[in-house]
Design a protein around this motif. Structure first.
Motif, PDB file in Angstrom:
ATOM      1  N   ALA A 182       0.821  -1.210   0.000  1.00  0.00           N
ATOM      2  CA  ALA A 182       0.000   0.000   0.000  1.00  0.00           C
ATOM      3  C   ALA A 182       0.853   1.257   0.000  1.00  0.00           C
ATOM      4  O   ALA A 182       0.569   2.220  -0.725  1.00  0.00           O
ATOM      5  CB  ALA A 182      -0.937  -0.001   1.210  1.00  0.00           C
ATOM      6  N   HIS A 183       1.899   1.270   0.794  1.00  0.00           N
ATOM      7  CA  HIS A 183       2.747   2.458   0.845  1.00  0.00           C
ATOM      8  C   HIS A 183       3.673   2.554  -0.366  1.00  0.00           C
ATOM      9  O   HIS A 183       4.139   3.648  -0.698  1.00  0.00           O
ATOM     10  CB  HIS A 183       3.553   2.491   2.149  1.00  0.00           C
ATOM     11  N   THR A 184       3.956   1.434  -1.014  1.00  0.00           N
ATOM     12  CA  THR A 184       4.675   1.511  -2.287  1.00  0.00           C
ATOM     13  C   THR A 184       3.838   2.286  -3.298  1.00  0.00           C
ATOM     14  O   THR A 184       4.353   3.154  -4.026  1.00  0.00           O
ATOM     15  CB  THR A 184       4.982   0.100  -2.818  1.00  0.00           C
ATOM     16  N   ILE A 185       2.547   1.992  -3.336  1.00  0.00           N
ATOM     17  CA  ILE A 185       1.634   2.743  -4.215  1.00  0.00           C
ATOM     18  C   ILE A 185       1.592   4.209  -3.793  1.00  0.00           C
ATOM     19  O   ILE A 185       1.610   5.116  -4.636  1.00  0.00           O
ATOM     20  CB  ILE A 185       0.228   2.130  -4.172  1.00  0.00           C
ATOM     21  N   THR A 186       1.547   4.454  -2.486  1.00  0.00           N
ATOM     22  CA  THR A 186       1.495   5.824  -1.972  1.00  0.00           C
ATOM     23  C   THR A 186       2.647   6.665  -2.505  1.00  0.00           C
ATOM     24  O   THR A 186       2.453   7.786  -2.992  1.00  0.00           O
ATOM     25  CB  THR A 186       1.538   5.824  -0.436  1.00  0.00           C
ATOM     26  N   PHE A 187       3.856   6.130  -2.420  1.00  0.00           N
ATOM     27  CA  PHE A 187       5.025   6.907  -2.820  1.00  0.00           C
ATOM     28  C   PHE A 187       5.269   6.895  -4.325  1.00  0.00           C
ATOM     29  O   PHE A 187       6.141   7.627  -4.809  1.00  0.00           O
ATOM     30  CB  PHE A 187       6.260   6.415  -2.062  1.00  0.00           C
ATOM     31  N   MET A 188       4.488   6.106  -5.050  1.00  0.00           N
ATOM     32  CA  MET A 188       4.534   6.180  -6.514  1.00  0.00           C
ATOM     33  C   MET A 188       3.703   7.344  -7.034  1.00  0.00           C
ATOM     34  O   MET A 188       3.909   7.818  -8.151  1.00  0.00           O
ATOM     35  CB  MET A 188       4.012   4.875  -7.115  1.00  0.00           C
TER      36      MET A 188
END
Length: 229
Positions: A193-199
């Motif tokens: 989820a946070h990988t998507i956030t920082f993308m």
């Protein structure tokens, strides 16, 4: 479905429509985040993460609020956590790519890289370092404050009473914390989820993180309810 469920659904739908259909609302939101980022983070987490806990209570107990729940102290605590989480976002978004570069992966590892693969790798590095270093401490700290609120009857005055941290830590259900909160939700939900956030572009990360705070409230609240059963 209860009347309260319908009202909440209508309020959520109205909010989404405002952001989607009224450009001035999104413009104001973007401006506030840019100029008053920490205050905005306090408000978002105070509202959305507490909403997540209310939803967890609705799912497990059939009601959004109950005696001793402590709506006001929970909102205050989540607001403070919101500021801390924003600090963590800044620290890890800056530090993780530099750490990767220090290990010889080059300057292409950046959240601002024009290459999708470089941004994806950078976002993954930010997410995995933040969730492995910061998230466990934050989640345990939340469990401590949550238990403190419950022990003091959910009152705002009780929130500021002496917190018996050693006793709370001793009585916590560490099996649930480890097997559910840490071992399952971090690798299976939070890191992706946070990988998507920082993308996402910087102006949208805060909005997405605010939405994730609802899930965070649900996860921690359900874990707390499971631990007390």
């Amino acid at each position: 479905m209860k009347t309260s469920d319908s009202l909440l659904s209508a309020a959520c739908a109205a909010t989404i429509c405002l952001f989607a259909l009224v450009p001035a609302v999104m413009d104001a939101y973007t401006y506030i985040n840019a100029e008053y980022g920490f205050l905005a983070s306090f408000v978002k987490f105070a509202i959305l993460a507490t909403l997540g806990e209310c939803l967890a209570l609705r799912i497990t107990k059939g009601m959004y609020l109950r005696a001793g729940f402590g709506l006001a102290p929970r909102m205050l605590v989540w607001g403070i956590f919101g500021i801390i989480i924003k600090l963590a976002f800044v620290i890890f978004a800056t530090g993780a790519p530099n750490l990767v570069a220090a290990f010889g992966f080059g300057e292409g590892v950046s959240l601002r890289s024009p290459l999708f693969t470089d941004r994806l790798f950078a976002a993954f590095c930010v997410s995995i370092t933040m969730n492995c270093i910061f998230a466990p401490v934050m989640m345990v700290a939340h469990r401590v404050t949550d238990e403190h609120i419950l022990r003091n009857g959910g009152t705002l005055a009780g929130l500021f009473s002496r917190m018996d941290i050693p006793a709370i830590l001793t009585e916590m259900n560490w099996s649930v914390i480890w097997n559910f909160v840490l071992r399952k939700t971090i690798p299976m939900f939070w890191i992706p989820a946070h990988t998507i956030t920082f993308m996402l572009p910087a102006e949208f990360r805060i909005l997405f993180a605010a939405l994730l705070s609802v899930a965070l409230g649900i996860i921690l609240a359900v874990a707390g309810l499971r631990g007390r059963q």
